[in-house]
Design a protein around this motif. Sequence first.
Motif, mmCIF file in Angstrom:
data_model
loop_
_atom_site.group_PDB
_atom_site.id
_atom_site.type_symbol
_atom_site.label_atom_id
_atom_site.label_comp_id
_atom_site.label_asym_id
_atom_site.label_seq_id
_atom_site.Cartn_x
_atom_site.Cartn_y
_atom_site.Cartn_z
ATOM 1 N N PRO A 279 0.807 -1.231 0.000
ATOM 2 C CA PRO A 279 0.000 0.000 0.000
ATOM 3 C C PRO A 279 0.834 1.272 0.000
ATOM 4 O O PRO A 279 0.484 2.254 -0.673
ATOM 5 C CB PRO A 279 -0.834 -0.135 1.282
ATOM 6 C CG PRO A 279 -0.944 -1.615 1.499
ATOM 7 C CD PRO A 279 0.358 -2.189 1.047
ATOM 8 N N ALA A 280 1.951 1.264 0.705
ATOM 9 C CA ALA A 280 2.773 2.466 0.795
ATOM 10 C C ALA A 280 3.442 2.812 -0.535
ATOM 11 O O ALA A 280 3.874 3.945 -0.736
ATOM 12 C CB ALA A 280 3.839 2.289 1.874
ATOM 13 N N LEU A 281 3.527 1.829 -1.434
ATOM 14 C CA LEU A 281 4.197 2.056 -2.715
ATOM 15 C C LEU A 281 3.221 2.156 -3.885
ATOM 16 O O LEU A 281 3.652 2.351 -5.020
ATOM 17 C CB LEU A 281 5.197 0.920 -2.991
ATOM 18 C CG LEU A 281 6.378 0.795 -2.040
ATOM 19 C CD1 LEU A 281 7.241 -0.391 -2.437
ATOM 20 C CD2 LEU A 281 7.200 2.076 -2.009
ATOM 21 N N LYS A 282 1.948 2.040 -3.617
ATOM 22 C CA LYS A 282 0.991 1.950 -4.723
ATOM 23 C C LYS A 282 1.015 3.197 -5.595
ATOM 24 O O LYS A 282 1.034 3.114 -6.824
ATOM 25 C CB LYS A 282 -0.403 1.690 -4.181
ATOM 26 C CG LYS A 282 -1.325 1.059 -5.218
ATOM 27 C CD LYS A 282 -2.511 0.398 -4.572
ATOM 28 C CE LYS A 282 -3.300 -0.383 -5.613
ATOM 29 N NZ LYS A 282 -4.479 -1.055 -5.027
ATOM 30 N N SER A 283 1.025 4.380 -4.998
ATOM 31 C CA SER A 283 1.032 5.605 -5.807
ATOM 32 C C SER A 283 2.359 5.756 -6.549
ATOM 33 O O SER A 283 2.400 6.244 -7.681
ATOM 34 C CB SER A 283 0.776 6.825 -4.925
ATOM 35 O OG SER A 283 1.802 6.970 -3.948
ATOM 36 N N VAL A 284 3.454 5.314 -5.930
ATOM 37 C CA VAL A 284 4.763 5.375 -6.574
ATOM 38 C C VAL A 284 4.812 4.437 -7.781
ATOM 39 O O VAL A 284 5.502 4.709 -8.767
ATOM 40 C CB VAL A 284 5.870 5.010 -5.565
ATOM 41 C CG1 VAL A 284 7.236 4.982 -6.235
ATOM 42 C CG2 VAL A 284 5.867 5.978 -4.400
ATOM 43 N N LEU A 285 4.032 3.358 -7.728
ATOM 44 C CA LEU A 285 4.027 2.353 -8.793
ATOM 45 C C LEU A 285 2.773 2.474 -9.660
ATOM 46 O O LEU A 285 2.228 1.479 -10.123
ATOM 47 C CB LEU A 285 4.154 0.958 -8.188
ATOM 48 C CG LEU A 285 5.514 0.691 -7.527
ATOM 49 C CD1 LEU A 285 5.504 -0.622 -6.762
ATOM 50 C CD2 LEU A 285 6.638 0.700 -8.565
ATOM 51 N N PHE A 286 2.335 3.689 -9.873
ATOM 52 C CA PHE A 286 1.273 4.004 -10.831
ATOM 53 C C PHE A 286 -0.040 3.293 -10.519
ATOM 54 O O PHE A 286 -0.816 2.985 -11.419
ATOM 55 C CB PHE A 286 1.732 3.683 -12.254
ATOM 56 C CG PHE A 286 3.018 4.378 -12.631
ATOM 57 C CD1 PHE A 286 3.009 5.656 -13.158
ATOM 58 C CD2 PHE A 286 4.243 3.760 -12.438
ATOM 59 C CE1 PHE A 286 4.187 6.302 -13.496
ATOM 60 C CE2 PHE A 286 5.437 4.403 -12.774
ATOM 61 C CZ PHE A 286 5.402 5.678 -13.304
#
Length: 329
Positions: free
Chosen positions: A152-159
């Motif tokens: 979840p913490a990386l979802k926005s970073v990974l489009f």
Amino acid sequence: MIDRLTPRILALVGCLAALVPAFAQNDLRTAQARLTLQFLTDPAGEQCRRIETSDPASLIPVALHRTFHDDFDEHPLLNGKWVPHYAGGAAWPQARYWGGDGSDFKRKTTYNGEQQIYVDPRYGGRTTTPLGLDPFKVRDGILSIVATRTPPALKSVLFNNEYVSGILTTQSWFSQKYGYFEIRSKIPVGTGVWPAFWMLADDGGWPPEIDVMEGRGQRPGDLVMTTHWRIPATGRVGSCGFDFSLPGAVTDFHDYGVLWMRDRLVYFIDRKPVSDIKVPIGFDDPMYMIVNLAMGSKYFEGVGFVDAESPVTVEFEIDRISAYQFDSY
């Protein structure tokens, strides 16, 4: 894996063991330096056909020598044989390769409705800092391409992709015109699970495309082998292939291959010919190999979109990938 059309001709084959004589069989656990395969003596047709003969008089041998091999005794990014993303070729418009390293355009095929992004330890997504995500695991000579739910913490970073997964291609490193191309693997299952071993032209154009093996994650034991080409008269994409039923494909390693000749493409399961087709127009350039684990599909039946029932972790296990060239051609 691109512009996926439902195969026009489908057939379920329950037994593949008696298709060729015993002398044509080789030890499937290894990739020999030399290999002999068999194909039908009569010419292939414009449309693909199943091969169900066990008559030795209907089959002729062809000798090949190995030109590429990886048995995955080490991490696939250590040996210089593989690239962990689509490598280039703006002639393939749907891929939009020119998105750059900070884009997901090299790392999924959006047109298919895929819900994963292909990562590697050096990939940073929207940032310039490597995230250290590694979808490639090697254990006892077996490579696993692992798809997992995006943290979840990386979802926005990974489009905002639902999964992180992996792809390996030999583009710009190894390509070959004609010969035999093979993977030995297990085929994972689950809603949204879409493993594949396939080939594209090294010039970056599409089609042609050879789908040596694709799994339908919602249909355990169902695999697909398909040829795609462009029809000159209409500009539309033509496709012809078959589904094959192989109940042990989930739990056991099997060999899936294609023999590319001047006049025909012959598909193999455990080095037994199971279908062929006359080589369509447009198969003019060397082709490179791709192996990947996608998650979710808009068009490819039997895969489906990722949902709550989709597995948290999926492993596409691969024993080896090899290529061979004809001894004389």
